[in-house]
Design an enzyme around this catalytic site. Structure first.
Site, PDB file in Angstrom:
ATOM      1  N   ASP A 177      38.254  31.397 -43.117  1.00  0.00           N
ATOM      2  CA  ASP A 177      39.139  32.386 -43.738  1.00  0.00           C
ATOM      3  C   ASP A 177      40.017  32.928 -42.621  1.00  0.00           C
ATOM      4  O   ASP A 177      39.571  33.694 -41.771  1.00  0.00           O
ATOM      5  CB  ASP A 177      38.313  33.493 -44.402  1.00  0.00           C
ATOM      6  CG  ASP A 177      39.190  34.529 -45.123  1.00  0.00           C
ATOM      7  OD1 ASP A 177      40.365  34.678 -44.744  1.00  0.00           O
ATOM      8  OD2 ASP A 177      38.672  35.188 -46.035  1.00  0.00           O
TER       9      ASP A 177
ATOM     10  N   LYS B 179      48.394  38.770 -48.373  1.00  0.00           N
ATOM     11  CA  LYS B 179      48.448  39.630 -47.200  1.00  0.00           C
ATOM     12  C   LYS B 179      49.742  39.388 -46.419  1.00  0.00           C
ATOM     13  O   LYS B 179      50.805  39.738 -46.882  1.00  0.00           O
ATOM     14  CB  LYS B 179      47.191  39.419 -46.344  1.00  0.00           C
ATOM     15  CG  LYS B 179      45.879  39.473 -47.158  1.00  0.00           C
ATOM     16  CD  LYS B 179      45.585  40.847 -47.705  1.00  0.00           C
ATOM     17  CE  LYS B 179      44.488  40.902 -48.767  1.00  0.00           C
ATOM     18  NZ  LYS B 179      43.224  40.292 -48.449  1.00  0.00           N
TER      19      LYS B 179
ATOM     20  N   ARG C  11      51.470  22.128 -64.473  1.00  0.00           N
ATOM     21  CA  ARG C  11      50.288  22.531 -63.700  1.00  0.00           C
ATOM     22  C   ARG C  11      50.191  21.793 -62.374  1.00  0.00           C
ATOM     23  O   ARG C  11      49.559  22.264 -61.426  1.00  0.00           O
ATOM     24  CB  ARG C  11      49.024  22.291 -64.548  1.00  0.00           C
ATOM     25  CG  ARG C  11      47.888  23.176 -64.145  1.00  0.00           C
ATOM     26  CD  ARG C  11      46.552  22.942 -64.854  1.00  0.00           C
ATOM     27  NE  ARG C  11      46.580  22.531 -66.214  1.00  0.00           N
ATOM     28  CZ  ARG C  11      46.289  21.283 -66.635  1.00  0.00           C
ATOM     29  NH1 ARG C  11      45.976  20.338 -65.762  1.00  0.00           N
ATOM     30  NH2 ARG C  11      46.303  20.985 -67.915  1.00  0.00           N
TER      31      ARG C  11
ATOM     32  N   TYR D 136      34.203  38.745 -45.956  1.00  0.00           N
ATOM     33  CA  TYR D 136      34.878  39.549 -46.991  1.00  0.00           C
ATOM     34  C   TYR D 136      33.905  39.732 -48.162  1.00  0.00           C
ATOM     35  O   TYR D 136      33.273  38.766 -48.601  1.00  0.00           O
ATOM     36  CB  TYR D 136      36.126  38.767 -47.404  1.00  0.00           C
ATOM     37  CG  TYR D 136      37.005  39.373 -48.449  1.00  0.00           C
ATOM     38  CD1 TYR D 136      37.583  40.625 -48.273  1.00  0.00           C
ATOM     39  CD2 TYR D 136      37.299  38.658 -49.611  1.00  0.00           C
ATOM     40  CE1 TYR D 136      38.421  41.149 -49.231  1.00  0.00           C
ATOM     41  CE2 TYR D 136      38.150  39.181 -50.577  1.00  0.00           C
ATOM     42  CZ  TYR D 136      38.699  40.431 -50.382  1.00  0.00           C
ATOM     43  OH  TYR D 136      39.538  40.949 -51.335  1.00  0.00           O
TER      44      TYR D 136
HETATM   45  C1  LIG Z   1      42.040  40.098 -49.299  1.00  0.00           C
HETATM   46  C2  LIG Z   1      41.185  39.066 -48.686  1.00  0.00           C
HETATM   47  C3  LIG Z   1      40.844  37.921 -49.391  1.00  0.00           C
HETATM   48  C4  LIG Z   1      41.162  37.737 -50.847  1.00  0.00           C
HETATM   49  O1  LIG Z   1      42.485  37.697 -51.126  1.00  0.00           O
HETATM   50  P1  LIG Z   1      43.107  38.085 -52.567  1.00  0.00           P
HETATM   51  O2  LIG Z   1      44.435  37.452 -52.499  1.00  0.00           O
HETATM   52  O3  LIG Z   1      43.125  39.574 -52.646  1.00  0.00           O
HETATM   53  O4  LIG Z   1      42.205  37.480 -53.612  1.00  0.00           O
HETATM   54  C5  LIG Z   1      40.110  36.943 -48.742  1.00  0.00           C
HETATM   55  N1  LIG Z   1      39.730  37.106 -47.459  1.00  0.00           N
HETATM   56  C6  LIG Z   1      40.028  38.206 -46.753  1.00  0.00           C
HETATM   57  C7  LIG Z   1      39.578  38.315 -45.351  1.00  0.00           C
HETATM   58  C8  LIG Z   1      40.746  39.225 -47.338  1.00  0.00           C
HETATM   59  O5  LIG Z   1      40.998  40.353 -46.661  1.00  0.00           O
END
Ligand SMILES: *Cc1c(COP(=O)(O)O)cnc(C)c1O
Length: 388
Positions: free
Chosen positions: A184, A209, A58, A112
């Site tokens: 973010d 992403k 972990r 988000y």
């Molecule tokens: C998709 C997204 C997330 C979350 O990511 P996941 O890997 O799908 O949990 C967080 N912030 C933004 C701006 C996003 O588009």
């Protein structure tokens, strides 16, 4: 590689320490829960320095350490990076690293949606007071900071409506009042914009992403300044957050081509955005690199480029029928959540906002421009516009 190397050269080998890889180009995939130790003394010694030393699965292996080190390199000034099984898990841990019952938590109205749901639903049940602010507030955030404000979240550009925030102004206001900030940075993937040098204390991104880039892995990361790093690491470990070696290797593979993919995503998206901007049925294109998009001048000042994700609004009101007519017959754009992969995606963009909005919602879409031919993608959009 030294810091004088270009980002492309650096990305090719980032995180590849000889003691972790033994010269193998791709850091080997370690699948580990138990690690056996030669003696009680060795076991205890490993336990005293459990980051970056094999101790228990972990706590990571060379595969995850290589990815963490590469990601830390994307944010100059960061002390380290923790990995999480999704972007949402990364956001939740970063928030929980600092926010406690009774605290006030500011987040942009363009956050988000799962982030907003976490704040206004779950966190509220734990006695936290969330408050949405206008993403374009800039230094005006000072007026919203209370004695009990414990965290300011930024997301730039915002989800669905793509407001570029004045990150340096907000982080300066926050620092003046001793309030930590969390950015973010998923849209810029920490290559088009660097959050730590802009004054953020923690920077998260959904590796699902652009860094992953191939729509086959979910992961998130948080990088933190030396001041916030111990709290972040402690929280991630306390919550049992970790990722598998297999998935870390997939994301690391994506990392190698991140700069070249991002350049192509950005270039294609800009050409498509300009096509849409000139189309008579399109009312507005929400692309930070286009004049008229909210916060465009801040994008010009602070970003080194744009990615492949943007939105556009038609001169029609929103309706389920209009959304279906536009999207269902498309050939290259597929309907699907997430973004940043090599395949183009579209979704009807239904923004949920907490602050009052000036106008009713128009027919609005969000596209993630993949690596296909721009001509094919424009033809697909042109046909869709003819249908509505
Ligand atoms: C998709 C997204 C997330 C979350 O990511 P996941 O890997 O799908 O949990 C967080 N912030 C933004 C701006 C996003 O588009």
């Amino acid at each position: 590689m030294s810091s004088a190397d270009s980002p492309d050269s650096w990305a090719a080998t980032a995180g590849r320490r000889p003691e972790w890889t033994l010269g193998v180009v791709n850091p080997p995939v370690f699948r580990a829960s138990t690690i056996v130790h030669d003696s009680v003394a060795a076991m205890d010694a490993a336990g005293r320095n459990i980051d970056g030393q094999l101790y228990y699965g972990r706590k990571g292996t060379p595969t995850t350490w290589a990815l963490r080190e590469a990601l830390t390199g994307l944010e100059p000034g960061a002390a380290g990076t923790m990995l999480f099984p999704s972007g949402v898990a990364a956001l939740a841990a970063a928030i929980l690293a600092v926010v406690r019952p009774g605290d006030h938590f500011l987040l942009p109205d363009s956050a988000y949606e799962p982030t907003a749901s976490l704040a206004f639903g779950w966190l509220r049940e734990f006695g936290v007071t969330p408050e949405a602010y206008d993403p374009l507030i800039g230094g005006g955030i000072t007026a919203l900071i209370r004695p009990e404000t414990r965290l300011i979240l930024l997301e730039s550009p915002g989800s669905i409506t793509f407001e570029v925030q004045d990150v340096p102004a907000i982080t300066a206001a926050a620092r003046a009042r001793g309030v930590p900030t969390l950015l973010d940075n998923s849209w810029a993937a920490s290559i088009l914009f660097k959050g730590i040098p802009a004054g953020c204390d923690m920077v998260m991104q959904s590796l699902t992403k652009y860094v992953g880039g191939h729509s086959d892995a979910l992961m998130g990361s948080v990088s933190a300044t030396p001041a916030l790093w111990p709290m972040l690491q402690r929280t991630a470990w306390a919550l049992g957050q970790c990722v598998s070696g297999d998935e870390a290797a997939l994301v690391l593979r994506g990392f190698r081509t991140l700069p070249v993919r991002m350049a192509r995503h950005g270039d294609s998206a800009l050409r498509i955005a300009r096509f849409l901007d000139g189309h008579p049925k399109v009312a507005r294109v929400l692309h930070p690199a286009l004049p008229g998009s909210p916060g465009h001048s801040l994008w010009q000042r602070d970003f080194t480029g744009s990615s492949g994700l943007f939105g556009f609004e038609l001169r029609t009101m929103r309706s389920a029928q209009g959304e279906a007519l536009f999207c269902d017959p498309m050939r290259h754009f597929r309907l699907g959540f997430s973004w940043g992969g090599y395949e183009s995606l579209i979704i009807p963009a239904r923004a949920i906002r907490r602050l009052p909005q000036a106008e009713p919602a128009p027919l609005r879409f969000r596209v993630s421009i993949g690596l296909e031919s721009v001509e094919d993608l424009i033809a697909d959009l042109s046909d869709a516009l003819d249908r509505v």
